[in-house]
Design an enzyme around this catalytic site. Structure first.
Site, PDB file in Angstrom:
ATOM      1  CB  THR A 377      64.728  37.794  28.343  1.00 19.49           C
ATOM      2  OG1 THR A 377      62.708  36.688  29.023  1.00 19.49           O
ATOM      3  CG2 THR A 377      64.224  39.034  28.553  1.00 19.49           C
ATOM      4  CB  THR A 395      60.566  38.339  26.884  1.00 20.39           C
ATOM      5  OG1 THR A 395      60.742  37.690  27.125  1.00 20.39           O
ATOM      6  CG2 THR A 395      60.026  39.604  27.064  1.00 20.39           C
ATOM      7  CG  ASN A 397      57.163  34.543  29.659  1.00 19.73           C
ATOM      8  OD1 ASN A 397      57.899  34.645  30.531  1.00 19.73           O
ATOM      9  ND2 ASN A 397      56.204  34.145  29.779  1.00 19.73           N
ATOM     10  CB  SER A 448      58.116  43.680  32.339  1.00 24.58           C
ATOM     11  OG  SER A 448      59.174  42.875  31.925  1.00 24.58           O
ATOM     12  CB  SER A 449      60.432  40.631  36.413  1.00 28.01           C
ATOM     13  OG  SER A 449      59.760  40.381  36.791  1.00 28.01           O
ATOM     14  N   GLY A 469      65.672  36.515  32.877  1.00 22.91           N
ATOM     15  CA  GLY A 469      65.645  35.557  34.562  1.00 22.91           C
ATOM     16  C   GLY A 469      64.973  35.485  34.911  1.00 22.91           C
ATOM     17  N   GLY A 470      63.906  36.214  34.200  1.00 26.61           N
ATOM     18  CA  GLY A 470      62.062  35.763  34.917  1.00 26.61           C
ATOM     19  C   GLY A 470      62.405  37.421  36.291  1.00 26.61           C
TER      20      GLY A 470
HETATM   21  O1  DON Z   1      58.381  40.079  31.025  1.00 30.07           O
HETATM   22  C1  DON Z   1      59.173  39.741  31.981  1.00 30.07           C
HETATM   23  O2  DON Z   1      59.442  40.015  33.512  1.00 30.07           O
HETATM   24  C2  DON Z   1      58.931  37.947  31.678  1.00 30.07           C
HETATM   25  N1  DON Z   1      58.780  38.170  30.508  1.00 30.07           N
HETATM   26  C3  DON Z   1      60.804  37.847  31.149  1.00 30.07           C
HETATM   27  C4  DON Z   1      60.933  36.313  30.449  1.00 30.07           C
HETATM   28  C5  DON Z   1      62.852  36.387  31.050  1.00 30.07           C
HETATM   29  O3  DON Z   1      63.312  36.890  31.126  1.00 30.07           O
HETATM   30  C6  DON Z   1      62.916  34.966  30.412  1.00 30.07           C
HETATM   31  N2  DON Z   1      64.096  34.775  29.781  1.00 30.07           N
HETATM   32  N3  DON Z   1      64.999  34.499  30.547  1.00 30.07           N
END
Ligand code: DON
Length: 566
Positions: A377, A395, A397, A448-449, A469-470
């Site tokens: 992201t 993002t 994802n 989302s996060s 960072g998910g």
């Molecule tokens: O929206 C979200 O929370 C995830 N799709 C974010 C994904 C993400 O941060 C990947 N990254 N480094």
């Protein structure tokens, strides 16, 4: 003070250094300092585009739009017109806004679409196939953002990206490595030869040109949002869907709307934070975290002291349990915001924490997990000469989304559908679980996060911050803010500092390799915590307003991130 001395003895020199010196800790070093405006993003070319817009009299919002389109060219792993994201905006007058351009489930999507006849999850279908894509939101988001805040002509915001796509740009070493690693999935998932494929391996400084993407961006420049959601681009997207049995239709595209939302606003130790409401869990989770740790003398504990890590991990454990149960797109699910952020509830939550012993996550929530990260992201932070500010996280994802590039249009599609709870209790790629609140439904936005955040102090802008960072986004933002407001670090120092993360399930504290000294780890283990070393956590790009009004950048050393100021 006793606790501080004890921490020093137990946790060795490094942690002790911060603990003992916390009350007098001064920033050890600073990032780039600028007088007027600053852009911090994941790629130097994108930061340069933003800086030029600011120098030419554009606002932070104009620059954010230009950076978003530039990232879709120079940072294809996460920059996107095939994905979505969020902006938090603070105008120089102090007005606040939250822009939601999150992807939506197509009209033909349904709750069990990733389950087989035995109701088992079809592995990979929500991440690596055409079915993984939600309806992209970025172009609609930029158009909506500029409708309200734009001061420069729309074409001026697209042209730098078009030039980068047409003439090409030099790959960084890590981008060359990443594209080489991607070759196999690009070949197997696409029926045409994308611009990312060539016979020989990519090397650092090779020029990447993306002619189809340049044409798509020109259609957006010339026709606004219709250049993406209607006409040739829409036709190409739907053709791609039909070829691979995807769900997104011409009607889905035409109907997509970005939305203005009411930001989540709260306080911590005299600072006001402004962050993203649902469909992100970020703002509510951040608010819960701040309220829980506010019940304890965190600053006194000191940076990376045993008490601080234990307290923050215990708070995170509880907040992620609530996230799994209660958060989703509140256009579709009634998120109990008031209850989740109620001071009484959070005080009770804080009171559950035993400062001598780790809680068992099973006692907080009863679901189970299998984590595996693949993270991509991107976040950018911008401040202009007038004090307007944008925190933006956006993002596809996973890294390069589902790795399917729209034939003839030159951009990658997201795999955001995996952010829905595809089956109750079944973890997504970030190990996050969920239930009804985040179940798949036609037209709904997946939870989302992403936590783009602005912090104010005494009604003035103080910090602009966010991260990819998910699931670790929320904790990365939380820790970076605490590093400055409680542990007195400078912006660059706060961004560089090592991070840790707890998300309830799996029941462990993930710690960046070599991020904590071994005695601290031994002490945390003795309290019942499981410690799991892992690679990088987050990639924070942030800006701090210093006492003299200058801007300090924090560009994360974990990536190619770059600050440009003027
Ligand atoms: O929206 C979200 O929370 C995830 N799709 C974010 C994904 C993400 O941060 C990947 N990254 N480094």
């Amino acid at each position: 003070m006793n606790k501080v001395i004890c921490t020093l003895l137990l946790s060795g020199l490094l942690a002790g250094f911060y603990s003992c010196n916390n009350s007098v800790h001064k920033p050890e070093y600073r990032g780039l300092i600028a007088d007027n405006g600053m852009v911090v993003s994941a790629h130097p070319e994108a930061s340069e585009v933003g800086k030029r817009i600011l120098e030419n009299g554009g606002t932070a919002m104009d620059a954010a739009c230009a950076v978003e389109f530039a990232l879709s060219v120079v940072y294809p792993a996460a920059g996107n017109i095939g994905g979505g994201g969020f902006w938090i905006v603070r105008t120089a007058d102090g007005d606040l806004a939250a822009l939601d351009f999150r992807e939506k489930a197509p009209d033909a999507a349904y709750r069990n679409m990733y389950l087989d006849d035995d109701e088992e999850v079809i592995r990979g279908s929500s991440t690596s196939t055409i079915l993984a894509s939600g309806i992209p939101g970025t172009v609609a988001g930029m158009a909506k953002g500029m409708e309200k805040f734009g001061t420069l002509p729309w074409a001026d915001l697209l042209n730098p990206a078009i030039e980068l796509a047409e003439k090409g740009f030099p790959l960084t070493a890590s981008q060359a490595r990443s594209l080489n690693g991607l070759k196999r999935s690009l070949i197997t998932r696409n029926t045409w030869r994308t611009s990312f494929i060539r016979e020989t391996l990519w090397q650092a400084n090779d020029t990447l040109r993306q002619p189809e993407l340049a044409e798509t961006l020109k259609r957006i420049r010339d026709n606004g949002r219709d250049g993406f959601y209607k006409g040739e681009t829409a036709r190409l997207i739907v053709e791609q869907m039909e070829e691979l049995d995807g769900l997104i239709t011409i009607e889905d595209l035409a109907a997509y709307e970005a939305q203005w939302r009411e930001p989540v606003v709260g306080n911590y130790n005299g600072y006001e934070f402004v962050s993203m409401p649902p469909p992100s869990s970020g703002g509510i989770a951040l608010g819960q975290l701040f309220n829980i740790v506010a019940e304890y003398p965190l600053a006194e504990y000191g940076f990376h002291s045993i008490e601080a890590i234990h307290l923050m991990a215990e708070a995170e454990r509880r907040v992620y349990a609530d996230r799994a149960e209660w958060l989703g797109d509140d256009d579709y699910f009634d998120v109990p915001r008031k209850e989740l952020l109620s001071p009484k509830y959070l005080k009770d939550r804080a009171g559950e924490i035993d400062m001598n012993k780790a809680t068992n996550s099973e006692e907080v929530s009863a679901m189970q997990m299998i984590p595996e990260e693949s993270e991509e992201t991107t976040h950018y932070s911008i401040v202009d000469q007038w004090g307007n500010a944008v925190a933006a996280t956006t993002t596809l994802n996973g890294g390069y989304g589902n790795r399917i590039m729209v034939k003839g249009a030159g951009f990658l599609l997201n795999n955001e559908m995996d952010d829905f709870s595809i089956k109750p209790g079944f973890p997504n790629v970030y190990g996050l679980i969920g239930g009804d609140a985040n179940a798949i439904q036609a037209g709904k936005r997946m939870l989302s996060s992403m936590t783009p955040t602005i912090v104010n102090k005494d009604n003035e802008l103080f910090m602009v911050v966010g991260s990819p960072g998910g699931s670790t986004i929320i904790t990365s933002v939380f820790q970076t803010i605490l590093n400055v407001v409680d542990f007195n670090m400078g912006m660059q120092e706060a961004v560089d500092a090592s991070r840790f993360h707890h998300q309830c399930f799996p029941d462990q504290i993930s710690v960046e390799t070599d991020g904590l000294d071994s005695l601290t780890i031994v002490n945390l283990e003795a309290m019942g915590h499981k410690i799991k070393p892992r690679g990088k956590i987050g990639r924070v790009d942030a800006i701090l307003v210093l006492d003299d009004g200058k801007l300090e950048a924090g560009a994360d050393k974990r990536g190619d991130d770059a600050a440009k100021g003027h």
